[in-house]
Design a protein around this motif. Structure first.
Motif, PDB file in Angstrom:
ATOM      1  N   MET A  65       0.850  -1.197   0.000  1.00  0.00           N
ATOM      2  CA  MET A  65       0.000   0.000   0.000  1.00  0.00           C
ATOM      3  C   MET A  65       0.889   1.252   0.000  1.00  0.00           C
ATOM      4  N   SER A  66       0.615   2.154  -0.873  1.00  0.00           N
ATOM      5  CA  SER A  66       1.439   3.373  -0.926  1.00  0.00           C
ATOM      6  C   SER A  66       1.088   4.288   0.246  1.00  0.00           C
ATOM      7  N   ASP A  67       2.034   5.171   0.552  1.00  0.00           N
ATOM      8  CA  ASP A  67       1.827   6.128   1.656  1.00  0.00           C
ATOM      9  C   ASP A  67       0.616   7.013   1.380  1.00  0.00           C
ATOM     10  N   ARG A  68       0.463   7.305   0.105  1.00  0.00           N
ATOM     11  CA  ARG A  68      -0.616   8.201  -0.278  1.00  0.00           C
ATOM     12  C   ARG A  68      -1.990   7.545  -0.030  1.00  0.00           C
ATOM     13  N   LYS A  69      -2.052   6.259  -0.362  1.00  0.00           N
ATOM     14  CA  LYS A  69      -3.289   5.510  -0.165  1.00  0.00           C
ATOM     15  C   LYS A  69      -3.624   5.401   1.330  1.00  0.00           C
ATOM     16  N   LEU A  70      -2.572   5.152   2.121  1.00  0.00           N
ATOM     17  CA  LEU A  70      -2.743   5.021   3.575  1.00  0.00           C
ATOM     18  C   LEU A  70      -3.271   6.335   4.168  1.00  0.00           C
ATOM     19  N   THR A  71      -2.661   7.430   3.737  1.00  0.00           N
ATOM     20  CA  THR A  71      -3.086   8.753   4.218  1.00  0.00           C
ATOM     21  C   THR A  71      -4.562   8.982   3.887  1.00  0.00           C
ATOM     22  N   LEU A  72      -4.937   8.550   2.689  1.00  0.00           N
ATOM     23  CA  LEU A  72      -6.314   8.731   2.236  1.00  0.00           C
ATOM     24  C   LEU A  72      -7.280   7.922   3.104  1.00  0.00           C
ATOM     25  N   ILE A  73      -6.877   6.657   3.390  1.00  0.00           N
ATOM     26  CA  ILE A  73      -7.733   5.771   4.197  1.00  0.00           C
ATOM     27  C   ILE A  73      -7.879   6.306   5.617  1.00  0.00           C
ATOM     28  N   VAL A  74      -6.735   6.733   6.205  1.00  0.00           N
ATOM     29  CA  VAL A  74      -6.761   7.277   7.569  1.00  0.00           C
ATOM     30  C   VAL A  74      -7.619   8.549   7.602  1.00  0.00           C
ATOM     31  N   GLY A  75      -7.423   9.377   6.591  1.00  0.00           N
ATOM     32  CA  GLY A  75      -8.186  10.627   6.506  1.00  0.00           C
ATOM     33  C   GLY A  75      -9.671  10.355   6.408  1.00  0.00           C
ATOM     34  N   LEU A  76     -10.031   9.376   5.582  1.00  0.00           N
ATOM     35  CA  LEU A  76     -11.436   9.011   5.392  1.00  0.00           C
ATOM     36  C   LEU A  76     -12.023   8.486   6.696  1.00  0.00           C
ATOM     37  N   PHE A  77     -11.225   7.669   7.403  1.00  0.00           N
ATOM     38  CA  PHE A  77     -11.665   7.102   8.677  1.00  0.00           C
ATOM     39  C   PHE A  77     -12.033   8.212   9.671  1.00  0.00           C
ATOM     40  N   PHE A  78     -11.144   9.212   9.782  1.00  0.00           N
ATOM     41  CA  PHE A  78     -11.394  10.314  10.715  1.00  0.00           C
ATOM     42  C   PHE A  78     -12.599  11.154  10.280  1.00  0.00           C
ATOM     43  N   ALA A  79     -12.739  11.305   8.978  1.00  0.00           N
ATOM     44  CA  ALA A  79     -13.876  12.092   8.470  1.00  0.00           C
ATOM     45  C   ALA A  79     -15.186  11.404   8.827  1.00  0.00           C
ATOM     46  N   VAL A  80     -15.246  10.082   8.613  1.00  0.00           N
ATOM     47  CA  VAL A  80     -16.460   9.312   8.912  1.00  0.00           C
ATOM     48  C   VAL A  80     -16.757   9.354  10.411  1.00  0.00           C
ATOM     49  N   THR A  81     -15.696   9.189  11.234  1.00  0.00           N
ATOM     50  CA  THR A  81     -15.858   9.229  12.692  1.00  0.00           C
ATOM     51  C   THR A  81     -16.409  10.584  13.139  1.00  0.00           C
ATOM     52  N   ALA A  82     -15.855  11.654  12.554  1.00  0.00           N
ATOM     53  CA  ALA A  82     -16.288  13.008  12.930  1.00  0.00           C
ATOM     54  C   ALA A  82     -17.759  13.209  12.580  1.00  0.00           C
ATOM     55  N   VAL A  83     -18.165  12.763  11.401  1.00  0.00           N
ATOM     56  CA  VAL A  83     -19.564  12.913  10.975  1.00  0.00           C
ATOM     57  C   VAL A  83     -20.482  12.109  11.911  1.00  0.00           C
ATOM     58  N   ALA A  84     -20.056  10.885  12.242  1.00  0.00           N
ATOM     59  CA  ALA A  84     -20.849  10.030  13.137  1.00  0.00           C
ATOM     60  C   ALA A  84     -21.020  10.690  14.507  1.00  0.00           C
ATOM     61  N   ALA A  85     -19.934  11.317  15.001  1.00  0.00           N
ATOM     62  CA  ALA A  85     -19.979  11.978  16.313  1.00  0.00           C
ATOM     63  C   ALA A  85     -20.949  13.157  16.273  1.00  0.00           C
ATOM     64  N   ILE A  86     -20.895  13.925  15.178  1.00  0.00           N
ATOM     65  CA  ILE A  86     -21.781  15.091  15.051  1.00  0.00           C
ATOM     66  C   ILE A  86     -23.243  14.631  14.993  1.00  0.00           C
ATOM     67  N   VAL A  87     -23.502  13.571  14.226  1.00  0.00           N
ATOM     68  CA  VAL A  87     -24.862  13.024  14.112  1.00  0.00           C
ATOM     69  C   VAL A  87     -25.355  12.528  15.472  1.00  0.00           C
TER      70      VAL A  87
END
Ligand code: NI
Length: 197
Positions: free
Chosen positions: A1-23
């Motif tokens: 897995m490239s670093d770029r892909k990992l960053t994207l996955i981690v970023g997406l994870f935090f984005a989803v978590t943040a949205v879930a927390a707000i909801v």
């Protein structure tokens, strides 16, 4: 897995978590405990003098609200009498409380009928009636249960089953506390004195 892909996955994870927390917070505030505590709400009814009255008319002072019906043999007269004795016991402080009686039997408790009933308890007691739809709506807002009592009763002579609770609303029309049936006027007056002083 490239670093770029990992960053994207981690970023997406935090984005989803943040949205879930707000909801979650939004739902908790709107549909959670905050909503459960919300007793009361706007209503439009008719008083015992035939005048249109809304909840807004009683703003600026406290209100004690009881739901019942004039043909009630004992529960309602006891609750209303306790409410009035408590208010009178408070003296000048009691003058800041508007006693209100809302019928859950609008078919029989017309404004005229209420006019023969409420003054027996207190000169300032306001009796409110309305259409069955209006009464159903206000009872629902206060989570008051009512139903025609089942049994071998004639159409004109029936009993109502209903909650027997006295609600204290603040000068902004918001629910403060309620008193269950049998609280007694002394205890009620004591609690009201604490809350209003
Ligand atoms: Ni009753």
């Amino acid at each position: 897995m490239s670093d770029r892909k990992l960053t994207l996955i981690v970023g997406l994870f935090f984005a989803v978590t943040a949205v879930a927390a707000i909801v979650a917070v939004y739902m908790w505030r709107g549909g959670g405990p905050g909503r459960i505590a919300a007793i009361g709400g706007p209503y439009a009814l008719v008083d015992h003098d035939g005048r249109s009255r809304t909840d807004a008319d009683f703003r600026g002072g406290y209100a004690l609200i009881y739901f019942g019906y004039t043909y009630c043999p004992d529960v309602c007269p006891t609750a209303l009498s306790d409410m009035i004795v408590a208010i009178d016991e408070l003296g000048p402080l009691g003058a800041r409380i508007q006693p209100i009686f809302i019928t859950i039997d609008p078919a029989r408790d017309t404004p005229d009928r209420l006019k023969t009933y409420v003054p027996k308890f207190h000169p300032r007691l306001v009796g409110l009636s309305g259409s069955l739809a209006q009464i159903t709506a206000v009872a629902k807002a206060y989570r008051v249960y009512f139903a025609k009592s089942k049994g071998p009763t004639a159409v004109e002579d029936y009993l109502m089953d209903h909650s027997s609770i006295i609600f204290l609303m603040d000068p902004d029309g918001r629910y403060v506390i309620h008193f269950n049936h049998g609280t007694g006027p002394e205890k009620m007056a004591e609690r009201l004195r604490e809350l209003l002083s």
